[in-house]
Write a protein that holds these residues in place. Structure first.
Motif, PDB file in Angstrom:
ATOM      1  N   ARG A 125       0.968  -1.187  -0.076  1.00 36.25           N
ATOM      2  CA  ARG A 125      -0.127   0.088   0.065  1.00 36.25           C
ATOM      3  C   ARG A 125       0.772   1.186   0.012  1.00 36.25           C
ATOM      4  NH1 ARG A 125      -3.850  -2.887  -0.785  1.00 36.25           N
ATOM      5  NH2 ARG A 125      -6.009  -2.758   0.699  1.00 36.25           N
ATOM      6  N   HIS A 141      -3.388  12.505  -7.018  1.00 33.44           N
ATOM      7  CA  HIS A 141      -3.539  11.195  -6.329  1.00 33.44           C
ATOM      8  C   HIS A 141      -4.394  10.363  -7.029  1.00 33.44           C
ATOM      9  CE1 HIS A 141      -0.747  13.078  -3.573  1.00 33.44           C
ATOM     10  NE2 HIS A 141      -0.342  12.030  -3.459  1.00 33.44           N
ATOM     11  N   GLY A 145      -4.992   6.631  -8.742  1.00 33.27           N
ATOM     12  CA  GLY A 145      -5.572   5.288  -8.149  1.00 33.27           C
ATOM     13  C   GLY A 145      -5.781   5.414  -6.521  1.00 33.27           C
ATOM     14  N   PHE A 146      -5.073   6.554  -5.930  1.00 38.10           N
ATOM     15  CA  PHE A 146      -5.542   6.857  -4.548  1.00 38.10           C
ATOM     16  C   PHE A 146      -7.059   6.961  -4.344  1.00 38.10           C
ATOM     17  CE2 PHE A 146      -1.083   7.311  -4.685  1.00 38.10           C
ATOM     18  CZ  PHE A 146      -0.619   7.216  -3.447  1.00 38.10           C
ATOM     19  N   ARG A 147      -7.340   6.499  -3.205  1.00 35.51           N
ATOM     20  CA  ARG A 147      -8.700   6.626  -2.628  1.00 35.51           C
ATOM     21  C   ARG A 147      -8.793   7.299  -1.342  1.00 35.51           C
ATOM     22  NH1 ARG A 147     -12.028   2.770  -1.131  1.00 35.51           N
ATOM     23  NH2 ARG A 147     -10.329   1.487  -0.283  1.00 35.51           N
ATOM     24  N   LYS A 170      -3.436   3.798  -1.812  1.00 34.47           N
ATOM     25  CA  LYS A 170      -3.433   3.056  -3.105  1.00 34.47           C
ATOM     26  C   LYS A 170      -2.817   1.508  -2.843  1.00 34.47           C
ATOM     27  CE  LYS A 170      -0.639   3.354  -7.287  1.00 34.47           C
ATOM     28  NZ  LYS A 170      -1.716   3.071  -8.429  1.00 34.47           N
TER      29      LYS A 170
END
Length: 172
Positions: A125, A141, A145-147, A170
């Motif tokens: 991660r 971000h 693909g960062f959430r 991510k």
């Protein structure tokens, strides 16, 4: 020189970059709440940070340069998330772009190179803490693909006020 004519190269950071990297970081210390450091650094004080990011392994330093002038335009890092052993497969990532090099896609190039470099590493991660507000960083971000996972409210005090930090993750 118009930004559309500048070719940018991304490579691992080296000791010779230390002065320029320190100058970029010091700008963000002095002028913004993007970092919660409050006192500027000398290059010598930043040397251990630079040396903690070798050319291999999970903790990387990628540097963007102008292909012609070799001027450093920004950098991205993956650093230890926390010091305890169970966190070894997690990294905290960040991007800093030189103040005169913003809005040219430098952050995107740097993160692309950083995540390509991390692809073969034992990293599960990536986390990014984004001091609020910072829409540009949130967009960058999200692009990678960062959430969003949560906010630490009023977690840092700088410039006489408290700042929130939104955390994003991510999967790698």
């Amino acid at each position: 020189m118009p930004s559309e004519h500048v070719e940018v190269q991304v490579r691992p950071g080296i000791e010779g970059d230390l002065d320029a990297l320190t100058a970029i970081y010091n700008h963000y210390i002095r002028e913004t709440a993007i970092t919660f450091d409050t006192a500027i650094f000398s290059p010598e004080e930043r040397r251990p940070w630079l040396l903690s990011h070798p050319e291999d392994g999970p903790h990387r330093l990628m540097v963007a340069t102008d292909a012609d002038s070799q001027q450093i335009l920004g950098y991205a890092t993956s650093s230890p998330y926390r010091p305890k052993p169970a966190y070894l497969t997690s990294v905290e990532t960040s991007v800093y772009v030189a103040p005169d090099a913003g809005r040219r896609g430098i952050g995107t190039l740097l993160y692309g190179a950083l995540f390509d470099a991390l692809a073969g590493e034992d990293v599960h991660r990536a986390y990014a803490g984004i001091a609020q507000p910072n829409e540009a960083s949130e967009r960058l971000h999200a692009r990678f693909g960062f959430r969003y996972v949560g906010t630490y409210h009023e977690v840092g005090r700088k410039f006489g006020r408290y700042w929130d930090v939104a955390w994003h993750e991510k999967r790698l």
